[in-house]
Motif scaffolding. Structure first.
Motif, PDB file in Angstrom:
ATOM      1  N   GLN A 135       0.832  -1.202   0.000  1.00  0.00           N
ATOM      2  CA  GLN A 135       0.000   0.000   0.000  1.00  0.00           C
ATOM      3  C   GLN A 135       0.868   1.254   0.000  1.00  0.00           C
ATOM      4  O   GLN A 135       0.642   2.183  -0.786  1.00  0.00           O
ATOM      5  CB  GLN A 135      -0.911  -0.002   1.227  1.00  0.00           C
ATOM      6  N   ARG A 136       1.861   1.308   0.884  1.00  0.00           N
ATOM      7  CA  ARG A 136       2.747   2.480   0.934  1.00  0.00           C
ATOM      8  C   ARG A 136       3.497   2.661  -0.361  1.00  0.00           C
ATOM      9  O   ARG A 136       3.657   3.772  -0.869  1.00  0.00           O
ATOM     10  CB  ARG A 136       3.736   2.342   2.097  1.00  0.00           C
ATOM     11  N   SER A 137       3.969   1.555  -0.932  1.00  0.00           N
ATOM     12  CA  SER A 137       4.731   1.624  -2.167  1.00  0.00           C
ATOM     13  C   SER A 137       3.882   2.139  -3.324  1.00  0.00           C
ATOM     14  O   SER A 137       4.267   3.075  -4.032  1.00  0.00           O
ATOM     15  CB  SER A 137       5.284   0.223  -2.502  1.00  0.00           C
ATOM     16  N   LEU A 138       2.712   1.533  -3.490  1.00  0.00           N
ATOM     17  CA  LEU A 138       1.857   1.929  -4.607  1.00  0.00           C
ATOM     18  C   LEU A 138       1.259   3.310  -4.412  1.00  0.00           C
ATOM     19  O   LEU A 138       1.027   4.035  -5.393  1.00  0.00           O
ATOM     20  CB  LEU A 138       0.757   0.894  -4.821  1.00  0.00           C
ATOM     21  N   GLN A 262       9.975  -0.361  -0.354  1.00  0.00           N
ATOM     22  CA  GLN A 262       9.164  -0.702   0.810  1.00  0.00           C
ATOM     23  C   GLN A 262       8.790  -2.180   0.854  1.00  0.00           C
ATOM     24  O   GLN A 262       8.867  -2.826   1.906  1.00  0.00           O
ATOM     25  CB  GLN A 262       7.894   0.146   0.831  1.00  0.00           C
ATOM     26  N   ILE A 263       8.393  -2.744  -0.275  1.00  0.00           N
ATOM     27  CA  ILE A 263       7.977  -4.156  -0.293  1.00  0.00           C
ATOM     28  C   ILE A 263       9.140  -5.093   0.031  1.00  0.00           C
ATOM     29  O   ILE A 263       9.025  -5.943   0.927  1.00  0.00           O
ATOM     30  CB  ILE A 263       7.318  -4.515  -1.639  1.00  0.00           C
ATOM     31  N   PRO A 264      10.298  -4.991  -0.662  1.00  0.00           N
ATOM     32  CA  PRO A 264      11.396  -5.902  -0.305  1.00  0.00           C
ATOM     33  C   PRO A 264      11.914  -5.717   1.114  1.00  0.00           C
ATOM     34  O   PRO A 264      12.279  -6.695   1.773  1.00  0.00           O
ATOM     35  CB  PRO A 264      12.484  -5.586  -1.343  1.00  0.00           C
ATOM     36  N   VAL A 270      10.130  -9.942   8.062  1.00  0.00           N
ATOM     37  CA  VAL A 270       9.039 -10.776   8.577  1.00  0.00           C
ATOM     38  C   VAL A 270       9.461 -11.637   9.761  1.00  0.00           C
ATOM     39  O   VAL A 270       8.606 -12.118  10.506  1.00  0.00           O
ATOM     40  CB  VAL A 270       8.447 -11.678   7.466  1.00  0.00           C
ATOM     41  N   ARG A 271      10.741 -11.880   9.963  1.00  0.00           N
ATOM     42  CA  ARG A 271      11.188 -12.664  11.107  1.00  0.00           C
ATOM     43  C   ARG A 271      11.734 -11.785  12.233  1.00  0.00           C
ATOM     44  O   ARG A 271      12.288 -12.287  13.200  1.00  0.00           O
ATOM     45  CB  ARG A 271      12.253 -13.680  10.677  1.00  0.00           C
ATOM     46  N   VAL A 272      11.589 -10.480  12.070  1.00  0.00           N
ATOM     47  CA  VAL A 272      12.037  -9.546  13.102  1.00  0.00           C
ATOM     48  C   VAL A 272      10.824  -9.057  13.876  1.00  0.00           C
ATOM     49  O   VAL A 272       9.776  -8.771  13.303  1.00  0.00           O
ATOM     50  CB  VAL A 272      12.759  -8.338  12.455  1.00  0.00           C
ATOM     51  N   ARG A 273      10.932  -8.983  15.173  1.00  0.00           N
ATOM     52  CA  ARG A 273       9.831  -8.460  15.968  1.00  0.00           C
ATOM     53  C   ARG A 273       9.511  -7.038  15.507  1.00  0.00           C
ATOM     54  O   ARG A 273      10.407  -6.224  15.317  1.00  0.00           O
ATOM     55  CB  ARG A 273      10.194  -8.468  17.453  1.00  0.00           C
ATOM     56  N   GLU A 319      12.176   5.609   7.400  1.00  0.00           N
ATOM     57  CA  GLU A 319      10.769   5.490   6.992  1.00  0.00           C
ATOM     58  C   GLU A 319      10.461   4.082   6.489  1.00  0.00           C
ATOM     59  O   GLU A 319       9.387   3.535   6.755  1.00  0.00           O
ATOM     60  CB  GLU A 319      10.472   6.526   5.912  1.00  0.00           C
ATOM     61  N   LEU A 320      11.394   3.482   5.770  1.00  0.00           N
ATOM     62  CA  LEU A 320      11.189   2.121   5.262  1.00  0.00           C
ATOM     63  C   LEU A 320      11.048   1.112   6.398  1.00  0.00           C
ATOM     64  O   LEU A 320      10.238   0.183   6.324  1.00  0.00           O
ATOM     65  CB  LEU A 320      12.362   1.720   4.364  1.00  0.00           C
ATOM     66  N   LEU A 321      11.833   1.286   7.456  1.00  0.00           N
ATOM     67  CA  LEU A 321      11.747   0.371   8.595  1.00  0.00           C
ATOM     68  C   LEU A 321      10.517   0.652   9.461  1.00  0.00           C
ATOM     69  O   LEU A 321       9.896  -0.273   9.978  1.00  0.00           O
ATOM     70  CB  LEU A 321      13.006   0.505   9.461  1.00  0.00           C
ATOM     71  N   HIS A 322      10.174   1.916   9.587  1.00  0.00           N
ATOM     72  CA  HIS A 322       9.133   2.302  10.535  1.00  0.00           C
ATOM     73  C   HIS A 322       7.721   2.226   9.967  1.00  0.00           C
ATOM     74  O   HIS A 322       6.816   1.664  10.602  1.00  0.00           O
ATOM     75  CB  HIS A 322       9.398   3.733  11.035  1.00  0.00           C
ATOM     76  N   GLY A 323       7.493   2.788   8.777  1.00  0.00           N
ATOM     77  CA  GLY A 323       6.155   3.063   8.273  1.00  0.00           C
ATOM     78  C   GLY A 323       5.174   1.911   8.294  1.00  0.00           C
ATOM     79  O   GLY A 323       4.231   1.878   9.098  1.00  0.00           O
TER      80      GLY A 323
END
Length: 425
Positions: A135-138, A262-264, A270-273, A319-323
């Motif tokens: 969503q953020r990427s698009l 953002q997507i990659p 996905v394995r990080v809290r 922003e990529l890590l947080h958003g």
């Protein structure tokens, strides 16, 4: 309907929404200045007043979400904004302009809590992170494409071009409403009619101390997000004597980075809290603000230019890590029965800073440019540490992108636990 089909329909709605919004947003002030003939300062004052009044729609949206479902509120908000945009060409005076802008502002303010609650209803676990990332990427790509389309239409140098743009934005909202309405939710198989709201109303949110703390900790970060559009242009052009064109280039770098990465990045997390990723993102924001502050000590133009791009790259990385991850964390931390109210409270931690940022950040910048950056860095550093401290008090499913049993496996190596290990997911 499969999860893949649900995500495809949702993203189609996001694309038509963002392209339409992208056509109008850069021209909002100019549009009403052109149509009404009012001075830009008065147009800005009317739009700001409407935005502040519309804050009341945020808690109302929370109640409606819990009672009628997030999809209903999302679709209703789209229809409200479409109606307002269709009325824009009729706004030939200040009074009518205020009325139609207020209608759209109500729809805008109800959108964030409803759409995040909707995502929480239709996807779970890592699928939620990936959908929010897409969503953020698009949306970044769509907003950019919409801006280019608007520029093309305005190049025709016709008075009707402005009306074409707002009516195209209205059509985008209507198309998005159709897409969202066609996505099934669990409520479709439940008994018809509104769901009885749990007793306690917003008191339930206030009693949820971890969630309330998570929302309060977001306030400094929300101010941090605003620097790219509020503080940085003034800082670069007034304090550092940089060219005005550099502001647009940096904004393009940021939006392109989000659209492409953002997507990659989210898949890699996905394995990080989620708490760790959100905290790391806020920490990188702090580093970027320190880097911006240090730019005032540079005298060589080439080194200064490299520093500006380096600081902006840090900001984009934060922003990529947080958003998307923060959105998924908060949606998971909100109890299902009162998710609408919880998301409405959380969205106030965005809405209030966004409303106050132009006045607050420019005042701080006028007092001391370096002081503003240092204060922002300190604020997001507190947010970073606070999110980590909350980790054990938040629902387990909200912290782990993977289902709990998979997350356990992912976080149970032979040696000590290493939560920041990344994988492709």
């Amino acid at each position: 309907m499969t999860v893949k089909a649900v995500k495809a329909k949702y993203m189609l709605g996001m694309v038509v929404d963002s392209v339409g919004s992208g056509m109008y947003l850069p021209l909002s002030l100019l549009y009403f200045h052109h149509v009404t003939g009012l001075p830009l300062t008065r147009v800005g004052a009317v739009m700001t007043t409407a935005a502040v009044i519309s804050l009341v729609s945020n808690p109302v949206a929370g109640v409606l979400i819990d009672r009628f479902g997030a999809r209903t509120v999302v679709v209703g908000g789209y229809l409200l904004r479409a109606a307002g945009f269709c009325a824009y060409p009729l706004a030939h005076g200040g009074g009518v302009m205020f009325a139609v802008v207020l209608v759209v502002a109500f729809g805008d303010m109800a959108y964030p809590p409803s759409v995040q609650s909707f995502v929480a209803e239709i996807v779970q676990g890592r699928e939620r992170d990936e959908l929010l990332a897409a969503q953020r990427s698009l949306r970044n790509a769509g907003l950019g494409a919409g801006g280019l389309l608007a520029g093309t239409v305005l190049a025709l140098d016709s008075d009707s071009a402005y009306h074409v743009i707002v009516l195209a934005a209205a059509a985008g909202y209507l198309a998005a409403a159709v897409c969202m309405r066609s996505i099934p939710t669990a409520r479709d198989t439940a008994p018809k009619g509104p769901r009885a709201a749990p007793a306690g109303g917003y008191r339930l949110v206030v009693r949820n101390r971890p969630f309330l703390a998570l929302s309060l900790l977001n306030i400094p970060t929300a101010f941090g997000y605003m620097v790219l559009s509020v503080s940085l242009p003034v800082y670069l052009t007034q304090e550092l004597d940089a060219a005005d064109s550099l502001v647009g280039v940096l904004y393009a770098v940021n939006t392109a980075g989000i659209a492409l990465l953002q997507i990659p990045v989210t898949r890699a997390l996905v394995r990080v809290r989620r708490t760790r990723a959100v905290s790391a993102g806020a920490g990188i924001f702090a580093l970027s603000f320190l880097a911006y502050a240090a730019l005032s000590t540079l005298s060589d133009h080439t080194v200064l230019l490299a520093g500006v791009f380096g600081a902006t790259a840090l900001f984009t990385a934060g922003e990529l890590l947080h958003g998307a991850t923060a959105s998924a964390l908060v949606a998971g931390a909100a109890p299902e029965e009162t998710r609408g109210r919880h998301m409405a409270v959380y969205q106030l931690s965005w809405a209030v800073p966004i409303a106050l940022a132009p006045a607050v950040l420019t005042a701080l910048l006028s007092a001391s440019a370096a002081g503003m950056w240092l204060l922002l860095a300190a604020g997001v550093a507190v947010s970073s540490a606070g999110v980590l401290a909350l980790e054990r008090r938040l629902p387990r499913a909200s912290v782990h992108p993977l289902p709990p049993e998979e997350a356990d496996t992912a976080h149970r190596p032979a040696g000590p636990v290493t939560d920041l290990q990344l994988s492709d997911g």
